[in-house]
Motif scaffolding. Structure first.
Motif, PDB file in Angstrom:
ATOM      1  N   UNK A  76      -3.894   0.013   1.134  1.00 29.35           N
ATOM      2  CA  UNK A  76      -2.622   0.315   1.784  1.00 29.35           C
ATOM      3  C   UNK A  76      -2.359   1.817   1.837  1.00 29.35           C
ATOM      4  N   UNK A  77      -2.872   2.555   0.855  1.00 29.59           N
ATOM      5  CA  UNK A  77      -2.655   3.995   0.822  1.00 29.59           C
ATOM      6  C   UNK A  77      -3.901   4.790   1.214  1.00 29.59           C
ATOM      7  N   UNK A  78      -4.987   4.092   1.568  1.00 32.04           N
ATOM      8  CA  UNK A  78      -6.260   4.767   1.795  1.00 32.04           C
ATOM      9  C   UNK A  78      -6.297   5.494   3.132  1.00 32.04           C
ATOM     10  N   UNK A  79      -7.176   6.481   3.185  1.00 30.25           N
ATOM     11  CA  UNK A  79      -7.430   7.170   4.444  1.00 30.25           C
ATOM     12  C   UNK A  79      -8.144   6.201   5.387  1.00 30.25           C
ATOM     13  N   UNK A  80      -7.720   6.121   6.652  1.00 27.87           N
ATOM     14  CA  UNK A  80      -8.357   5.187   7.587  1.00 27.87           C
ATOM     15  C   UNK A  80      -9.870   5.364   7.710  1.00 27.87           C
ATOM     16  N   UNK A  81     -10.355   6.603   7.640  1.00 29.64           N
ATOM     17  CA  UNK A  81     -11.790   6.829   7.745  1.00 29.64           C
ATOM     18  C   UNK A  81     -12.529   6.248   6.544  1.00 29.64           C
ATOM     19  N   UNK A  82     -11.921   6.306   5.362  1.00 27.29           N
ATOM     20  CA  UNK A  82     -12.523   5.685   4.181  1.00 27.29           C
ATOM     21  C   UNK A  82     -12.586   4.174   4.341  1.00 27.29           C
ATOM     22  N   UNK A  83     -11.559   3.596   4.937  1.00 26.88           N
ATOM     23  CA  UNK A  83     -11.550   2.151   5.174  1.00 26.88           C
ATOM     24  C   UNK A  83     -12.685   1.740   6.100  1.00 26.88           C
ATOM     25  N   UNK A  84     -12.955   2.559   7.103  1.00 22.40           N
ATOM     26  CA  UNK A  84     -14.044   2.253   8.031  1.00 22.40           C
ATOM     27  C   UNK A  84     -15.381   2.286   7.307  1.00 22.40           C
ATOM     28  N   UNK A 201       6.643  -7.454   6.105  1.00 22.91           N
ATOM     29  CA  UNK A 201       7.748  -6.657   5.541  1.00 22.91           C
ATOM     30  C   UNK A 201       7.516  -6.261   4.082  1.00 22.91           C
ATOM     31  N   UNK A 202       6.950  -7.161   3.285  1.00 23.28           N
ATOM     32  CA  UNK A 202       6.654  -6.839   1.887  1.00 23.28           C
ATOM     33  C   UNK A 202       5.485  -5.855   1.801  1.00 23.28           C
ATOM     34  N   UNK A 203       4.495  -6.036   2.688  1.00 21.25           N
ATOM     35  CA  UNK A 203       3.362  -5.111   2.733  1.00 21.25           C
ATOM     36  C   UNK A 203       3.837  -3.711   3.116  1.00 21.25           C
ATOM     37  N   UNK A 204       4.794  -3.632   4.044  1.00 22.59           N
ATOM     38  CA  UNK A 204       5.299  -2.338   4.483  1.00 22.59           C
ATOM     39  C   UNK A 204       6.034  -1.622   3.343  1.00 22.59           C
ATOM     40  N   UNK A 205       6.771  -2.382   2.532  1.00 24.15           N
ATOM     41  CA  UNK A 205       7.444  -1.794   1.373  1.00 24.15           C
ATOM     42  C   UNK A 205       6.423  -1.265   0.382  1.00 24.15           C
ATOM     43  N   UNK A 206       5.348  -2.025   0.158  1.00 26.37           N
ATOM     44  CA  UNK A 206       4.275  -1.558  -0.730  1.00 26.37           C
ATOM     45  C   UNK A 206       3.649  -0.280  -0.189  1.00 26.37           C
ATOM     46  N   UNK A 207       3.484  -0.226   1.123  1.00 26.99           N
ATOM     47  CA  UNK A 207       2.934   0.972   1.769  1.00 26.99           C
ATOM     48  C   UNK A 207       3.844   2.173   1.520  1.00 26.99           C
TER      49      UNK A 207
END
Length: 278
Positions: A76-84, A201-207
């Protein structure tokens, strides 16, 4: 789902996984079933190795009738490039296994038939996982790319919507072609995406909480221009992954991301105009 632990990682196994394994063994395909199981595990270990290299925490591995899914806390907090990179690590292991099987075939260790089966299985597993439906690897890549260019909320909801449509298309094809495995897989994917919509909505709060906790020290600064009457709840919908935001309030001044998040999350000023924070 049944659960077990290995090397500090929790494995959750879907009941349908055991059903597929049982039917395959009953049909006389024990070695083939064992090989597929090993291929899936090695595929998931590729994700785990890449995630651990980035310092992420692996919550669990879910073994499903059509493959596996690695659940990671830090995404949820990771850099998008790391996720790829993490998403591609699984299919990369399949390509590596294809290369190894080719080597075994060239040296006479494996027969033509077994090599063909092993190569085909790896290509199928890699190809299926690269279908752009969340939470498959392809869906995660698409979502990460969207997160790189768009606000987190728009990117995730957009990718989930597209995944639902593609899962529905796959379901229709499965029925038309009378392909039982495709029907089961696409139905399960559609259910997962529907649940993700409900949980967002809960995921967005965690983000938001993750960004508040980790915003200090982020070097990538992203400027956002907003009007003074924009509420804090509207402002946080502009936040992106892997970037620290500076809000330029037209004609008023600057509000930093951390101040905005603190006011929203801990002072409960959801409908407060952002200009009030100046």
């Amino acid at each position: 789902m049944s659960e077990t632990s290995l090397l500090g990682i929790r494995f959750r196994i879907h009941p349908l996984f055991w059903l597929v394994v049982g039917l395959s063994i009953a049909a006389g395909y024990f070695l083939e079933t064992l090989a597929l199981f090993v291929i899936v595990i090695i595929h998931e270990l590729g994700h785990i190795a890449a995630a651990r290299e980035l310092g992420w925490h692996i919550r669990e591995i879910q073994l499903l009738p059509f493959g596996g899914i690695v659940a990671i806390d830090e995404e949820l907090e990771a850099d998008p490039l790391d996720e790829i990179v993490v998403a591609l690590a699984g299919p990369f292991m399949n390509v590596t296994m294809v290369a190894i099987s080719f080597l075994f075939w060239k040296t006479g260790v494996w027969s033509d038939e077994w090599t063909r089966f092993f190569m085909t299985s790896n290509w199928l597993i890699a190809g299926f996982n690269l279908i752009p439906v969340w939470p498959l690897d392809g869906g995660r890549i698409v979502q990460a790319l969207l997160c790189y260019f768009l606000a987190y909320r728009v990117a995730v909801l957009g990718s989930l919507g597209a995944s639902c449509l593609l899962a529905g298309l796959m379901l229709g094809i499965g029925f038309l072609e009378q392909h039982v495995q495709l029907v089961i897989a696409s139905t399960y994917l559609a259910i997962l995406n529907a649940k993700a919509f409900v949980r967002f909505p809960f995921q967005f709060i965690r983000f938001l909480l993750g960004k508040h906790a980790g915003s200090v020290g982020i070097n990538r600064i992203y400027p956002v221009t907003v009007e003074p009457n924009v509420t804090l709840l509207q402002a946080v919908q502009c936040l992106r992954k892997g970037q620290y935001h500076v809000f330029h309030v037209s004609g008023r001044g600057i509000v930093e991301e951390r101040r905005l998040l603190h006011a929203l999350l801990f002072e409960q000023k959801h409908q407060e105009p952002i200009a009030r924070l100046l």
